[in-house]
Design an enzyme around this catalytic site. Structure first.
Site, PDB file in Angstrom:
ATOM      1  N   SER A 151       1.281  13.057   6.790  1.00  0.00           N
ATOM      2  CA  SER A 151       1.324  12.020   5.941  1.00  0.00           C
ATOM      3  C   SER A 151       2.713  11.858   5.465  1.00  0.00           C
ATOM      4  O   SER A 151       3.350  12.599   5.370  1.00  0.00           O
ATOM      5  CB  SER A 151       0.384  11.755   4.938  1.00  0.00           C
ATOM      6  OG  SER A 151       0.714  10.872   3.744  1.00  0.00           O
ATOM      7  N   TYR A 164      -4.653  14.515  -2.184  1.00  0.00           N
ATOM      8  CA  TYR A 164      -4.122  14.129  -1.210  1.00  0.00           C
ATOM      9  C   TYR A 164      -2.868  14.675  -0.759  1.00  0.00           C
ATOM     10  O   TYR A 164      -2.729  15.139   0.443  1.00  0.00           O
ATOM     11  CB  TYR A 164      -4.332  12.296  -0.902  1.00  0.00           C
ATOM     12  CG  TYR A 164      -4.194  11.995   0.503  1.00  0.00           C
ATOM     13  CD1 TYR A 164      -2.826  11.651   1.086  1.00  0.00           C
ATOM     14  CD2 TYR A 164      -5.274  11.879   1.493  1.00  0.00           C
ATOM     15  CE1 TYR A 164      -2.630  11.134   2.445  1.00  0.00           C
ATOM     16  CE2 TYR A 164      -5.099  11.216   2.825  1.00  0.00           C
ATOM     17  CZ  TYR A 164      -3.628  10.862   3.150  1.00  0.00           C
ATOM     18  OH  TYR A 164      -3.531  10.443   4.375  1.00  0.00           O
TER      19      TYR A 164
HETATM   20  C1  GCO Z   1      -2.097   5.699  -0.649  1.00  0.00           C
HETATM   21  C2  GCO Z   1      -2.391   5.603   0.858  1.00  0.00           C
HETATM   22  C3  GCO Z   1      -1.374   6.528   1.466  1.00  0.00           C
HETATM   23  C4  GCO Z   1      -1.180   6.595   3.013  1.00  0.00           C
HETATM   24  C5  GCO Z   1      -1.219   7.527   3.812  1.00  0.00           C
HETATM   25  C6  GCO Z   1      -0.657   7.484   5.070  1.00  0.00           C
HETATM   26  O1  GCO Z   1      -3.274   5.546  -1.287  1.00  0.00           O
HETATM   27  O2  GCO Z   1      -1.071   5.630  -1.206  1.00  0.00           O
HETATM   28  O3  GCO Z   1      -3.550   5.777   1.352  1.00  0.00           O
HETATM   29  O4  GCO Z   1      -1.970   7.996   1.211  1.00  0.00           O
HETATM   30  O5  GCO Z   1      -2.150   5.643   3.620  1.00  0.00           O
HETATM   31  O6  GCO Z   1      -0.830   8.771   3.056  1.00  0.00           O
HETATM   32  O7  GCO Z   1       0.021   8.559   5.394  1.00  0.00           O
END
Ligand code: GCO
Length: 260
Positions: A151, A164
């Site tokens: 990501s 995440y």
């Molecule tokens: C957020 C998003 C991100 C992106 C993801 C793409 O909450 O800012 O969901 O996490 O979608 O990282 O790679």
């Protein structure tokens, strides 16, 4: 070792290759699975819901594409072992795409241990568990491709996505850790780092006018990505065209990480 083809579409031809894509019943995983299938691969779809996978497999057949499916929970060690044993019993896995990803957003100071562990388990530990079961057969055959859906949050974060970002940052380093151990067996392990793409995970963000305006302003391309725009990077990393690429993450982010 056989030399890869050096011209044209043969470089990216996946005919005769079998590709397992985890988390491929929807979103980015489904788009990449469809793209790998269109490039000639026999695709094995994965998710926890067998009915959803059956529906997707039928759609592949209707489009003249080749797919089977293997439902198993990528976060459960026994489920992974049984799932991969079942797949390997019917043929090799030439390409593994560890794509499963979940979000559970919260400020770190308020985040529960359950929220933390769930995101780490789905986004990071699953890639270890599945790769640990698949890699030995790739090593034995001295050929294999492992692709991690990283990501832009493998590099940067934003408030409420600490679990995440930690998972996706760890996935970037797991990509490198696998490369340094398995490259000598002609196994290439790389990542794809999507920027902001329109998927189920990001739907609440796309539909938020303020967030949508912020992303379109922060992204040099001025827009969100569409899932099919990941297919090129996936086919490249799954094909002979990337036989000397290892431990890398290709960011498909409209230029976002290039901008302050
Ligand atoms: C957020 C998003 C991100 C992106 C993801 C793409 O909450 O800012 O969901 O996490 O979608 O990282 O790679």
């Amino acid at each position: 070792m056989s030399r890869p083809p050096t011209s044209g579409s043969a470089l990216f031809d996946l005919t005769g290759k079998r590709a397992l894509v985890t988390g491929s019943s929807r979103g980015l995983g489904l788009a990449m699975a469809r793209g790998l299938s269109r490039a000639g691969a026999d695709v094995v779809l994965n998710g926890r819901n067998a009915e959803a996978l059956q529906t997707v497999e039928a759609e592949f057949r209707e489009d003249g594409l080749s797919a089977t499916f293997a439902p198993f929970d990528v976060t459960d060690e026994d489920s992974v072992q049984q799932g991969i044993d079942g797949i390997l019993a019917t043929g090799p896995v030439d390409v593994l795409v560890n794509n499963v990803g979940v979000h559970d957003r919260a400020p770190l100071a308020e985040m529960t241990a359950v929220q933390w562990r769930r995101v780490i388990d789905f986004n990071l530990t699953s890639a270890f568990l599945v790769s640990r079961c698949v890699a030995p057969s790739m090593i034995e055959r001295k050929a294999g491709k492992i692709i991690h859906t990283c990501s832009l949050m493998s590099e940067v974060g934003r408030p409420t996505t600490g679990n995440y970002a930690a998972a996706k940052g760890g996935l970037k380093m797991l990509t490198r850790a696998m490369a340094v151990e398995w490259a000598k067996h002609n196994v290439q392990i790389n990542g794809i780092g999507p920027g902001y793409f329109e998927t189920d995970l990001t739907k609440p963000l796309v539909q938020d006018p303020e967030f949508n305006a912020w992303i379109c302003g922060r992204t040099p391309a001025g827009r969100w990505g569409q899932p099919d725009e990941l297919i090129g990077a996936a086919v490249f990393l799954a094909s002979s065209a990337s036989d000397y690429v290892n431990g890398q993450v290709i960011y498909v982010d409209g230029g976002l990480l290039a901008a302050i």
